[in-house]
Design a protein around this motif. Structure first.
Motif, PDB file in Angstrom:
ATOM      1  N   THR A  43      12.659  35.649  87.437  1.00 48.12           N
ATOM      2  CA  THR A  43      12.436  36.088  88.917  1.00 48.12           C
ATOM      3  C   THR A  43      11.503  35.559  89.780  1.00 48.12           C
ATOM      4  N   ALA A  74       9.304  42.688  93.590  1.00 47.48           N
ATOM      5  CA  ALA A  74      10.614  43.171  92.785  1.00 47.48           C
ATOM      6  C   ALA A  74      11.062  44.315  92.888  1.00 47.48           C
ATOM      7  N   PRO A  89      17.165  37.909  95.761  1.00 43.81           N
ATOM      8  CA  PRO A  89      16.647  37.164  94.053  1.00 43.81           C
ATOM      9  C   PRO A  89      18.009  36.825  94.139  1.00 43.81           C
ATOM     10  N   THR A 109      18.144  33.643  91.763  1.00 39.10           N
ATOM     11  CA  THR A 109      18.899  33.160  90.829  1.00 39.10           C
ATOM     12  C   THR A 109      19.801  32.007  90.734  1.00 39.10           C
ATOM     13  N   ALA A 160      20.637  39.958  89.099  1.00 32.27           N
ATOM     14  CA  ALA A 160      19.692  39.507  90.284  1.00 32.27           C
ATOM     15  C   ALA A 160      18.657  41.043  89.645  1.00 32.27           C
ATOM     16  N   THR A 169      18.037  41.473  86.322  1.00 29.63           N
ATOM     17  CA  THR A 169      16.907  40.859  86.456  1.00 29.63           C
ATOM     18  C   THR A 169      15.524  40.993  86.846  1.00 29.63           C
ATOM     19  N   SER A 170      15.433  41.435  87.482  1.00 35.11           N
ATOM     20  CA  SER A 170      14.644  41.749  88.261  1.00 35.11           C
ATOM     21  C   SER A 170      13.803  43.471  87.455  1.00 35.11           C
ATOM     22  N   ARG A 205      11.915  42.458  84.097  1.00 31.97           N
ATOM     23  CA  ARG A 205      11.634  42.169  84.196  1.00 31.97           C
ATOM     24  C   ARG A 205       9.955  42.401  84.422  1.00 31.97           C
ATOM     25  N   ASN A 206      10.147  42.601  85.344  1.00 35.47           N
ATOM     26  CA  ASN A 206       9.419  42.786  86.106  1.00 35.47           C
ATOM     27  C   ASN A 206       8.722  44.832  86.545  1.00 35.47           C
TER      28      ASN A 206
END
Length: 510
Positions: free
Chosen positions: A111, A130, A257, A261, A346, A349-350, A353-354
């Motif tokens: 990301t 994010a 995002p 992606t 997207a 995932t953000s 991960r964040n």
């Protein structure tokens, strides 16, 4: 009501999309262990053709293909800002997207917030990047559903009442299952059908419109008569709004995002550069859709008040034979499914991960990260459906206008950070806050218009970005004077812009 030929063609296109989604597993390498990179980025394995299909299908959404002609139908020349905007994107993407993709591949970033975390060593700055991306993406996702519903209702394909709602749920349920199982590979394979259906149907529709309305001259003359003439040309007062909206939108697009992606899934920076060079083919489609909005005026189409986006579907329903009309409506529907799937991936995932890994479960295994991302992606789609059924269409449009202004405020941290790490992360955080507040104030003050008041209107997002950059630069200077330390840079990028000089020639330097 739709005739049987139209309905049959429409269902054939949708059925084809569903079958293609099932084949997405063929793009998966069975020897790889489950990972978020594999699910969200297709193992960064997409070549030039697949990347061009996916990136173009993600950027050019179904709502874009209905909103631009709708704006042309109601406002004339101002609608065509989308054409230079998508042209401006290409050189910017050639530099930014390929460079960011190279850094992401080298360090395993998935990301934009991953890059910000590595570049500045600041968890709070990465978090706001994010969350801003997720916040800006959700109304964009809902707009894909609104685009489907508006188009199919105008064409008589969308049943009224609860039956129509069930159709919408069924369409998104199939997409949700395919995305849940195969991740980015599902919209990748569907993007091939989207490209074929949109390019073929739009070419055919444009040819028939020109033939039946007497050519481009007759179309523009007829539209000018209905708009009062000057509306087909920009007035001097409109030009600042046109230019700043095109520039600001181009800068904002590459921060979303879902666009990043799709770009990160390419197998190399060289592939990304090839793809960006070929993206103007999609811009040509957008220009033709805008032209159809003008043609709807010339043909005397009467769209309902507040529903200008239905003008082109009504034109298609009036002039086209049933099979071709069904192909157009099917293409627009599939056109919404591709970006909707990528947006949900997207956003998920953000979050994983964040937010989840950074603050909730730092030791989460790759398998658990994929499981959480799948659940969040599914939740995002359900939330979009609930949003569409529970709130007014204008609410989604208003939030999307704000989303474009908001996403532009991460440009300094992400795009500027690719070329210099001199900006202090705390100053960037302050600039982000100033930009978010000022941009939101400007949009809300003008009644949810992204153009400020006064004799010369300019895009509110660009004004907010200038405020953002000013605060970031001033804050960096102040923090450096105070000796406030910054985080560690893990990206191996230069800390400041450098100019490469050619070696001097001479006796000592042959």
């Amino acid at each position: 009501m739709a005739d049987s030929a139209m309905t049959a063609t429409f269902l054939a296109v949708i059925g084809g999309a569903s079958l293609l989604a099932v084949t997405a597993r063929r793009l998966h390498r069975s020897d790889r262990l489950p990972s978020l990179e594999g699910w969200a980025l297709a193992d960064r394995s997409l070549g030039p053709v697949w990347t061009w299909l996916l990136l173009g299908g993600t950027i050019f959404t179904a709502y874009t293909f209905t909103a631009v002609p709708g704006l042309a139908y109601g406002n004339g020349a101002a609608a065509f800002f989308a054409v230079p905007y998508t042209v401006i994107v290409c050189p910017i993407a050639f530099v930014l997207l390929s460079r960011l993709g190279e850094v992401a591949r080298r360090h395993g970033y998935i990301t934009a917030a991953d890059f910000v975390r590595g570049r500045y060593g600041s968890a709070p700055l990465a978090l706001v990047v994010a969350l801003t991306g997720i916040l800006a993406t959700m109304p964009y996702l809902a707009l894909q559903l609104l685009g489907i519903r508006a188009v199919l209702t105008a064409g008589g394909v969308y049943p009224r009442g609860a039956t129509g709602d069930l159709v919408m749920v069924a369409l998104f349920a199939g997409l949700a299952v395919a995305t849940y199982r195969h991740g980015l590979r599902a919209p990748t394979v569907i993007s091939a059908l989207k490209a074929v259906a949109v390019f073929v149907s739009l070419t055919a529709v444009t040819w028939l419109v020109l033939e039946r309305l007497g050519g481009p001259g007759a179309v523009f003359d007829g539209a000018a008569d209905r708009l009062g003439g000057p509306a087909l040309l920009l007035s001097p007062e409109q030009q600042p709004a046109y230019a700043t909206l095109a520039l600001g939108s181009a800068l904002a697009l590459l921060m979303y995002p879902h666009v990043l992606t799709a770009g990160f899934a390419a197998d190399s920076p060289r592939t990304l550069r090839k793809v960006v060079v070929a993206l103007p083919a999609w811009t040509g489609l957008l220009a033709l859709f805008g032209f159809l909005g003008i043609a709807a005026l010339a043909a005397g189409v009467r769209a309902p008040e507040g529903g200008a986006e239905t003008a082109v579907p009504m034109l298609v329903d009036r002039l086209m034979p049933g099979p071709l009309a069904g192909l157009v409506f099917g293409a627009i529907t599939v056109g919404a499914l591709v970006p909707a799937a990528v947006m949900s991936i997207a956003a998920a995932t953000s979050f994983v991960r964040n937010v989840y890994v950074e603050y909730v479960h730092p030791t989460a295994t790759p398998k658990r990260q994929v499981r959480i991302a799948k659940a969040v992606s599914l939740t995002a789609k359900v939330g979009a459906v609930a949003f569409v059924f529970g709130l007014r269409d204008q609410d989604a449009v208003n939030l999307q206008l704000l989303g474009g202004v908001w996403i532009l405020q991460i440009f300094p941290a992400v795009a500027v950070g690719l070329f210099t790490g001199r900006l202090h992360p705390r100053a960037l955080l302050a600039g982000w806050g100033a930009g978010m507040l000022s941009g939101t104030f400007l949009v809300v003050r003008e009644g949810f218009s992204s153009l400020g008041g006064g004799p010369f209107q300019i895009y509110a997002g660009l004004v907010a970005l200038l405020i953002n950059l000013t605060v970031a630069l001033a804050g960096t200077a102040a923090l450096e004077r105070l000796g406030v330390p910054r985080g560690a840079d893990l990206t191996d990028l230069p800390s400041r812009l450098t100019v490469r000089r050619r070696p001097e020639t001479g006796a000592n330097n042959p």
